[in-house]
Design a protein around this motif. Structure first.
Motif, mmCIF file in Angstrom:
data_model
loop_
_atom_site.group_PDB
_atom_site.id
_atom_site.type_symbol
_atom_site.label_atom_id
_atom_site.label_comp_id
_atom_site.label_asym_id
_atom_site.label_seq_id
_atom_site.Cartn_x
_atom_site.Cartn_y
_atom_site.Cartn_z
ATOM 1 N N ALA A 285 67.238 4.446 -22.446
ATOM 2 C CA ALA A 285 68.437 4.985 -22.797
ATOM 3 C C ALA A 285 69.298 5.484 -21.598
ATOM 4 O O ALA A 285 70.690 5.386 -21.239
ATOM 5 C CB ALA A 285 68.546 6.105 -23.916
ATOM 6 N N ILE A 286 68.396 6.177 -20.580
ATOM 7 C CA ILE A 286 68.976 6.413 -19.230
ATOM 8 C C ILE A 286 69.746 5.387 -18.406
ATOM 9 O O ILE A 286 70.639 6.057 -17.906
ATOM 10 C CB ILE A 286 67.853 7.127 -18.452
ATOM 11 N N GLY A 287 69.590 4.335 -18.495
ATOM 12 C CA GLY A 287 70.240 3.402 -17.779
ATOM 13 C C GLY A 287 71.561 3.147 -18.184
ATOM 14 O O GLY A 287 72.409 2.551 -17.557
ATOM 15 N N PHE A 288 72.076 3.621 -19.336
ATOM 16 C CA PHE A 288 73.437 3.620 -19.870
ATOM 17 C C PHE A 288 74.412 4.973 -19.693
ATOM 18 O O PHE A 288 75.276 4.945 -19.646
ATOM 19 C CB PHE A 288 73.511 3.411 -21.442
ATOM 20 N N THR A 289 73.711 5.818 -19.248
ATOM 21 C CA THR A 289 74.287 7.153 -19.055
ATOM 22 C C THR A 289 74.863 7.119 -17.604
ATOM 23 O O THR A 289 74.403 6.520 -16.595
ATOM 24 C CB THR A 289 73.267 8.206 -19.116
ATOM 25 N N TYR A 290 75.912 8.175 -17.355
ATOM 26 C CA TYR A 290 76.555 8.405 -16.259
ATOM 27 C C TYR A 290 75.905 9.045 -15.211
ATOM 28 O O TYR A 290 76.190 9.093 -13.996
ATOM 29 C CB TYR A 290 78.039 8.994 -16.375
ATOM 30 N N GLU A 291 74.727 9.579 -15.713
ATOM 31 C CA GLU A 291 73.925 10.235 -14.876
ATOM 32 C C GLU A 291 72.729 9.619 -14.228
ATOM 33 O O GLU A 291 72.084 9.830 -13.230
ATOM 34 C CB GLU A 291 72.887 11.325 -15.726
ATOM 35 N N HIS A 292 72.935 8.090 -14.398
ATOM 36 C CA HIS A 292 72.054 7.156 -13.746
ATOM 37 C C HIS A 292 73.114 6.028 -13.253
ATOM 38 O O HIS A 292 73.856 5.413 -13.915
ATOM 39 C CB HIS A 292 71.108 6.418 -14.666
#
Length: 337
Positions: A285-292
């Motif tokens: 899921a982290i790959g879709f966030t603006y934090e990544h």
């Protein structure tokens, strides 16, 4: 690498690595034009890598330009650097002096009469930011000022501008060139294949790094055989796309490279489908966030696949050429390339 390629690699990678930040990309996606970065790219001559030295360019070859184009993709620079490189080359081929300011390319339905251009080009890259657009009308390269153009804003999946540009009786400069009828689409496919190869390099490096950092069951997930297998597939796809793009650029230096360019775009499209899937599976899921930053590359890959002809379109074109030549000519033709 020769001396020019070393200089280009150090210049473009150093500049983009330093200046293209997550914050800058996010602002660009919200509509803020990164003018300072564009000015630096122009000042370093990176938009004119294919232009002759007499016209302020580097006098480089397409193999040299591949370094700049792949860097633009690797660093997901939110600027029309690739389009400007192509536009400057087209102008140099036609003998039209290149103007200052942002240049883009326009593929559309245009009519040229009495030195005036009319028509519409849909989905022009960075149309709202460009001072001039370069189009191919029949056998003539056309340089059109966009100050008085009607711009209908639009974006691609990566939120890069892809605007409809309409011109009505705009006074332009034009000159005849000895280029294929589909030159804009053909060479547009080449710049996209190079950008995609660069973005795939980033994807592979980023995914391997994440797999070695993210732990599960007491060890990095990159230590699990199933993940290692997928990382190997991703790296293979990135390498294949890069080799195909480099070969197309090298072939263009020697003459006709329509076959190689079609292959490069097909290969980049196929690689993108496989590689983006693996990268997001590994990241979760982290790959879709603006934090990544992963999605900055994957969304561009998904967008670039469809631009200047999707892989399926170029595959159909190659298929028709193969049928026209006949079965006996296929193997000699391929091996001769």
């Amino acid at each position: 690498m020769n001396e020019l390629q070393t200089i280009l690699a150090d210049s473009v990678n150093g500049l983009l690595a330093e200046r293209v930040t997550r914050d800058l990309i996010q602002k660009a996606e919200d509509g803020t034009w990164p003018e300072d970065l564009w000015n630096e790219l122009e000042a370093n001559g990176l938009t004119r890598v294919l232009a002759p030295e007499a016209e302020g360019g580097a006098g480089g070859t397409w193999a040299d330009a591949a370094i700049v184009l792949k860097a633009a993709g690797r660093h997901v620079a939110p600027l029309p650097l690739a389009e400007a490189v192509l536009a400057h080359w087209l102008l140099a081929e036609s003998g039209i002096p290149a103007p200052d300011g942002v240049l883009t390319v326009m593929e559309g339905n245009f009519a040229l009469a009495g030195g005036k251009l009319s028509g519409t080009a849909p989905r022009v890259p960075w149309g709202r930011n460009a001072a001039h657009g370069v189009a191919l009308v029949g056998a003539e390269i056309v340089l059109a000022p966009l100050a008085g153009a009607a711009i209908a804003p639009d974006i691609n999946v990566a939120r890069e501008p892809r605007d409809a540009v309409t011109l009505k009786n705009v006074t332009v400069q034009s000159a005849s060139v000895a280029l294929p009828e589909n030159a804009l689409r053909l060479f547009g496919a080449l710049i996209r294949a190079c950008q995609m190869a660069g973005a795939l390099d980033y994807l592979a490096a980023q995914t391997v790094a994440y797999a070695n950092e993210r732990t599960q069951f007491g060890k990095p997930i990159g230590k699990f055989q199933a993940i290692q297998q997928q990382l190997a597939v991703l790296a293979t796809q990135a390498a294949a796309a890069g080799i195909a793009a480099d070969h197309a650029c090298a072939s263009l230096n020697k003459g006709d490279a329509a076959f190689e360019i079609a292959v490069a775009k097909i290969r980049a499209d196929d690689a993108s489908s496989i590689a983006t899937s693996i990268a997001h599976q590994v990241h979760g899921a982290i790959g879709f966030t603006y934090e990544h930053g992963l999605h900055f590359a994957t969304r561009r890959l998904w967008s670039w696949r469809a631009e200047f002809g999707a892989g399926a379109e170029w595959a159909e074109s190659l298929g028709r050429e193969t049928i026209a030549r006949g079965a006996d000519a296929l193997w000699p033709y391929v091996t001769a390339r």
